[in-house]
Scaffold this active site. Structure first.
Site, PDB file in Angstrom:
ATOM      1  N   LYS A   1       0.626  -1.351   0.244  1.00  0.00           N
ATOM      2  CA  LYS A   1       0.008  -0.304  -0.045  1.00  0.00           C
ATOM      3  C   LYS A   1       1.086   1.150   0.494  1.00  0.00           C
ATOM      4  O   LYS A   1       1.100   1.818   1.350  1.00  0.00           O
ATOM      5  CB  LYS A   1      -0.567  -0.123   0.957  1.00  0.00           C
ATOM      6  CG  LYS A   1      -2.413   0.407   1.077  1.00  0.00           C
ATOM      7  CD  LYS A   1      -2.487   1.714   0.530  1.00  0.00           C
ATOM      8  CE  LYS A   1      -2.625   3.259   1.758  1.00  0.00           C
ATOM      9  NZ  LYS A   1      -2.349   4.297   1.804  1.00  0.00           N
TER      10      LYS A   1
ATOM     11  N   GLU B   1       8.514   1.758  11.715  1.00  0.00           N
ATOM     12  CA  GLU B   1       9.831   2.340  11.799  1.00  0.00           C
ATOM     13  C   GLU B   1       8.633   3.694  11.574  1.00  0.00           C
ATOM     14  O   GLU B   1       7.799   4.061  10.984  1.00  0.00           O
ATOM     15  CB  GLU B   1      10.600   2.162  10.341  1.00  0.00           C
ATOM     16  CG  GLU B   1      10.801   1.063   9.935  1.00  0.00           C
ATOM     17  CD  GLU B   1      12.586   1.180  11.017  1.00  0.00           C
ATOM     18  OE1 GLU B   1      12.138   1.537  11.724  1.00  0.00           O
ATOM     19  OE2 GLU B   1      12.815  -0.362  11.129  1.00  0.00           O
TER      20      GLU B   1
ATOM     21  N   CYS C   1      12.911  10.876   8.063  1.00  0.00           N
ATOM     22  CA  CYS C   1      12.127  10.481   9.738  1.00  0.00           C
ATOM     23  C   CYS C   1      14.388  10.519  10.873  1.00  0.00           C
ATOM     24  O   CYS C   1      13.703  10.992  11.825  1.00  0.00           O
ATOM     25  CB  CYS C   1      12.350   9.511   9.504  1.00  0.00           C
ATOM     26  SG  CYS C   1      13.058   7.898   8.859  1.00  0.00           S
TER      27      CYS C   1
ATOM     28  N   GLU D   1       6.785  16.055  16.650  1.00  0.00           N
ATOM     29  CA  GLU D   1       7.674  16.321  15.050  1.00  0.00           C
ATOM     30  C   GLU D   1       7.332  17.055  14.197  1.00  0.00           C
ATOM     31  O   GLU D   1       5.720  16.931  14.207  1.00  0.00           O
ATOM     32  CB  GLU D   1       7.506  14.555  14.711  1.00  0.00           C
ATOM     33  CG  GLU D   1       8.312  14.308  13.440  1.00  0.00           C
ATOM     34  CD  GLU D   1       8.460  12.976  12.672  1.00  0.00           C
ATOM     35  OE1 GLU D   1       7.106  12.642  12.780  1.00  0.00           O
ATOM     36  OE2 GLU D   1       9.186  12.835  12.367  1.00  0.00           O
TER      37      GLU D   1
END
Ligand code: NAD
Length: 493
Positions: free
Chosen positions: A188, A264, A298, A397
């Site tokens: 996906k 992750e 990231c 974040e």
């Protein structure tokens, strides 16, 4: 660019439509539903993407289950490695087209797609193909009573759910070990960056991957392809890269059939700069660790802590260099920073800049759209000071070209502040004191620590986050721990 791929049907000009790839065939959604894919650098429609839901996920999982026990299963590891290697070769043969599409889709500079995203995607396949050729297992003798040996077997049908920031690189980082382990996959891709993932179907076919082994279903997360995949009772495991909050939702869905999970997730990584480091080298690398890929990596070090002795000098040089970064057209070779991925993400990053003002922060450079760029989700690289550890901008974040810089006085203080977060993905430490480097690295709560460097990667090493930045590790043997089931066989002698 004129494409040589059949998979993405080029209508007029630069218009690319994306279909699902299920059981070796490109196909639209059962309902015919599509959604628009937008070029973030121009705000123009790139093409229409088939929107998959439960029906398409069902078809893909059925195909993947059937393929698991077909010719794929009968292939030796050596033959499988040859096919996987070939996928990497084809990616390299088509790297110009893939890099072009990656930049159209994400807004990242073309030179970056060419230098990192696409070559690394190819290398992921080459690396894991070579890895399985030499993979052994363990054996334990119980004197002359019995012998134990272990064998690795595929986990089964694996759902691979991917983010938009490094679309092909991160998808292949999962798919290569997934295939190397003998599994089949339902992919996906992120809804905002479907182009290169779509082409992977055609590439796999050309490389000799049997139909049904790799399936790609486009769509969104909630109430769409993403949730249908993570809820599906016949999916054995999910490997997910994305936001921590999404990971929690997927975990709830996956718990119904106790799927294995590899995660992750997000990060708010500290970049710790001691006064004894080589400041010019620090600044050169910190420019990258702050703003490369528009800060949409990231691993970016978005919380910069600088020892007070060099705080002013660092800031003066860092701001000066940041101002020289060129923001704009991803296809201009001189561009350092391209466009942010979507309007929604652009608004979100901007909302943090507004919040920084409200929290009492001072914006030393950036914080606005560059002059002369009316269209596209462009934002100047932004440096914020004057915030404290408790500010949301320092804790949450942002995932854009925005960093905060804070001074510190002692080693203990900076370790405490670096660890004062529910994230634990990576950290960077700058010092020329060997003992301090070991001391601090040992105490920082993060899965990946760089000392006097950043983003230096060896694919054999464990990659992943502590705390709410992830579950498990990827890389080398660590990937195989997830993508294979280990079975012990005990034979009485
Ligand atoms: P996201 O979580 O919004 O989406 C990631 C994927 O999950 C997409 O394909 C999305 O459609 C899907 N998804 C969303 N909701 C879902 C649901 N309910 N069920 C199933 N699937 C669902 O993340 P993003 O915005 O695409 O990516 C940015 C995030 O990814 C950041 O937090 C970043 O730190 C993280 N990231 C982490 C790593 C790492 O290695 N740790 C690498 C890259 C990105």
């Amino acid at each position: 660019m004129q494409l040589t791929f059949d998979a993405i049907r080029q209508k007029t000009g630069n218009r690319y439509d994306c279909l699902h790839y299920i059981d070796g065939k490109y196909q639209p959604s059962q309902s015919g539903t599509t959604f628009r894919n937008i070029n973030p650098a121009t705000e123009e429609v790139i093409g229409l993407v088939a929107e998959g839901k439960k029906e398409e996920i069902d078809l893909a999982v059925t195909a993947a289950r059937k393929a698991l026990n077909g010719s794929w299963k009968k292939m030796t590891a050596h033959d499988r490695a040859a096919v996987i290697r070939r996928i990497g070769d084809i990616i390299l043969e088509k790297q110009e087209e893939l890099a072009y599409l990656e930049s159209v889709d994400t807004g990242k500079p073309l030179w970056l797609s060419k230098k990192i995203d696409i070559p690394r995607a190819a290398y992921n396949f080459h690396f894991f193909a070579d890895y399985i050729r030499s993979l052994g297992t363990e054996a334990f003798e119980m004197d002359d009573v019995a012998i134990n040996y272990s064998v690795r077997r595929p986990v089964g049908v694996i759902g691979l759910i991917n983010p938009w920031n490094l679309p092909l690189l991160l998808l292949t980082w999962k798919l290569a070990p997934c295939l190397a382990g003998g599994n089949t996959a339902v992919i996906k891709p992120a809804e905002s960056t479907p182009l290169t993932a779509t082409l992977l179907g055609e590439i796999c076919k050309e490389a000799g991957v049997p139909d049904g082994v790799v399936n790609i279903v486009h769509g969104f997360g909630p109430d769409s392809a993403g949730s249908a995949l993570s809820e599906h009772p016949d999916v054995d495991a999910i490997s997910f890269t994305g936001e921590t909050t999404t990971g929690k939702v997927i975990m709830r869905a996956a718990s119904q059939t106790l799927k294995k999970l590899s995660y992750e997730l997000g990060g708010k990584n500290p970049n710790i700069i001691f006064a004894d480091s080589d400041l010019d080298e620090v600044i050169e690398t910190t420019l990258k660790s702050s703003f490369i890929n528009q800060g949409e990596v990231c691993l970016c070090g978005s919380r910069i802590y600088v020892e007070r002795l060099v705080y002013d000098e660092f800031l003066q040089k860092f701001v000066e260099k940041t101002k020289t970064l060129k923001v704009g057209n991803p296809f201009d070779p001189l561009t350092n920073v391209g466009a942010l991925v979507t309007e929604e993400h652009y608004e979100r990053v901007n909302s943090y800049i507004q919040l920084a003002r409200e929290e009492g922060g001072q914006i030393l450079t950036g914080g606005k759209r560059p002059e002369g760029l009316e269209k596209g989700y462009y934002l100047e690289p932004t440096i914020i000071v004057g915030l404290n550890q408790n500010c949301r901008v320092v804790r949450e974040e942002i995932f854009g070209p925005v960093v905060t810089v804070l001074p510190f006085d002692t080693e203990d203080e900076v370790i405490e502040r670096a660890n004062d977060t529910h994230y634990g993905l990576s950290a960077t430490i700058w010092t020329n004191d060997l003992r301090r480097a070991h001391r601090v690295a040992g105490q920082i709560e993060a899965g990946i620590i760089w000392v006097n460097t950043w983003f230096l990667r060896d694919l054999r090493t464990p990659f992943g986050g502590m705390k709410q930045s992830g579950i498990g590790r990827e890389g080398g043997m660590h990937s195989f721990e997830f993508y294979t089931e280990l079975k012990n066989i005990c034979i009485k002698l």
